[in-house]
Design an enzyme around this catalytic site. Sequence first.
Site, PDB file in Angstrom:
ATOM      1  N   SER A  62     -47.028  12.587  -1.942  1.00 35.98           N
ATOM      2  CA  SER A  62     -47.263  11.237  -1.420  1.00 35.98           C
ATOM      3  C   SER A  62     -48.494  10.590  -2.060  1.00 35.98           C
ATOM      4  O   SER A  62     -49.379  11.258  -2.604  1.00 35.98           O
ATOM      5  CB  SER A  62     -47.452  11.284   0.101  1.00 35.98           C
ATOM      6  OG  SER A  62     -46.358  11.933   0.706  1.00 35.98           O
TER       7      SER A  62
HETATM    8  N1  SAM Z   1     -46.580  16.402   2.147  1.00 40.87           N
HETATM    9  C1  SAM Z   1     -46.058  16.521   0.808  1.00 40.87           C
HETATM   10  C2  SAM Z   1     -47.118  16.688  -0.233  1.00 40.87           C
HETATM   11  O1  SAM Z   1     -48.300  16.618   0.099  1.00 40.87           O
HETATM   12  O2  SAM Z   1     -46.745  16.923  -1.376  1.00 40.87           O
HETATM   13  C3  SAM Z   1     -45.140  15.390   0.438  1.00 40.87           C
HETATM   14  C4  SAM Z   1     -43.850  15.505   1.114  1.00 40.87           C
HETATM   15  S1  SAM Z   1     -42.470  14.661   0.457  1.00 40.87           S
HETATM   16  C5  SAM Z   1     -42.900  12.969   0.587  1.00 40.87           C
HETATM   17  C6  SAM Z   1     -41.369  14.952   1.830  1.00 40.87           C
HETATM   18  C7  SAM Z   1     -40.918  16.382   1.954  1.00 40.87           C
HETATM   19  O3  SAM Z   1     -40.215  16.521   3.182  1.00 40.87           O
HETATM   20  C8  SAM Z   1     -39.971  16.819   0.853  1.00 40.87           C
HETATM   21  O4  SAM Z   1     -40.476  17.945   0.200  1.00 40.87           O
HETATM   22  C9  SAM Z   1     -38.672  17.132   1.603  1.00 40.87           C
HETATM   23  O5  SAM Z   1     -37.939  18.198   1.049  1.00 40.87           O
HETATM   24  C10 SAM Z   1     -39.213  17.485   2.973  1.00 40.87           C
HETATM   25  N2  SAM Z   1     -38.252  17.400   4.077  1.00 40.87           N
HETATM   26  C11 SAM Z   1     -37.321  16.457   4.342  1.00 40.87           C
HETATM   27  N3  SAM Z   1     -36.670  16.736   5.487  1.00 40.87           N
HETATM   28  C12 SAM Z   1     -37.225  17.889   5.973  1.00 40.87           C
HETATM   29  C13 SAM Z   1     -36.995  18.690   7.132  1.00 40.87           C
HETATM   30  N4  SAM Z   1     -36.073  18.378   8.064  1.00 40.87           N
HETATM   31  N5  SAM Z   1     -37.749  19.794   7.301  1.00 40.87           N
HETATM   32  C14 SAM Z   1     -38.680  20.143   6.398  1.00 40.87           C
HETATM   33  N6  SAM Z   1     -38.941  19.431   5.270  1.00 40.87           N
HETATM   34  C15 SAM Z   1     -38.228  18.313   5.072  1.00 40.87           C
END
Ligand code: SAM
Length: 222
Positions: A62
């Site tokens: 992000s």
């Molecule tokens: N916090 C992260 C970082 O600092 O790099 C960025 C996260 S990215 C914007 C969103 C993440 O949420 C993705 O890696 C995606 O695979 C994960 N995601 C989506 N739905 C999810 C779920 N139900 N449970 C766990 N992870 C999930």
Amino acid sequence: MAAYDAARMRMVRHHLAARGLHDARVLAAMAQVPRERFVAPGMAEFAYEDSPLPIGEGQTISQPYIVALMLEAARIRPADLVLEVGTGSGYAAALMSRLARHVHTVERHASLAEEARARFVQLEYDNIDVHIGDGSRGWPDAAPFDAILVAAGAPAPPEALRSQLAIGGRLVIPVGDEGHVQELLKIRRTGEDTFEQESLGAVTFVPLIGEQGWAEDGRRAA
Ligand code: SAM
């Protein structure tokens, strides 16, 4: 490396402090955690631009300003137990680990979770547990949490996450239609069955895919 340290300080001054973020502990964490170690190979030179970057599996690390905004809103204190949904690269969980007593972070893509886990070992951030699974259901084994941060957009705040907040706990989550601008919400549990909600503005996140999020095909799962 000194060049990255200087770029990180510039990011904190120009992209965070100058835009109104002022929580000293959050700014100190942002000045400490090396974002260049969390981006994909070949992307380190862009690590201190204020933008999301690809990390594989169609996901992104992000934008620093939004991460800092969410951390500030969550008001994480040194004794807090924190849950993150959406580990991705591990960058935000690393920041939370500098602010809290312990962090649980859940990621649905095993490859991303394993890479994040390896980064935490290399950086000796030893107060983070990485779990592979559906974080829309929270992580009941470790609940209740003082703060829950969700790094993916949900159709509505999952009941599982609301119920895993401690009394006084804060849930920071983007909510809205998939593929569109979401509203970043801060929800505070004020009592057993009472919650307060505040809007922190418009954001754009990848979808939360899971039982209490979106289905893989983009339909609402919950
Ligand atoms: N916090 C992260 C970082 O600092 O790099 C960025 C996260 S990215 C914007 C969103 C993440 O949420 C993705 O890696 C995606 O695979 C994960 N995601 C989506 N739905 C999810 C779920 N139900 N449970 C766990 N992870 C999930």
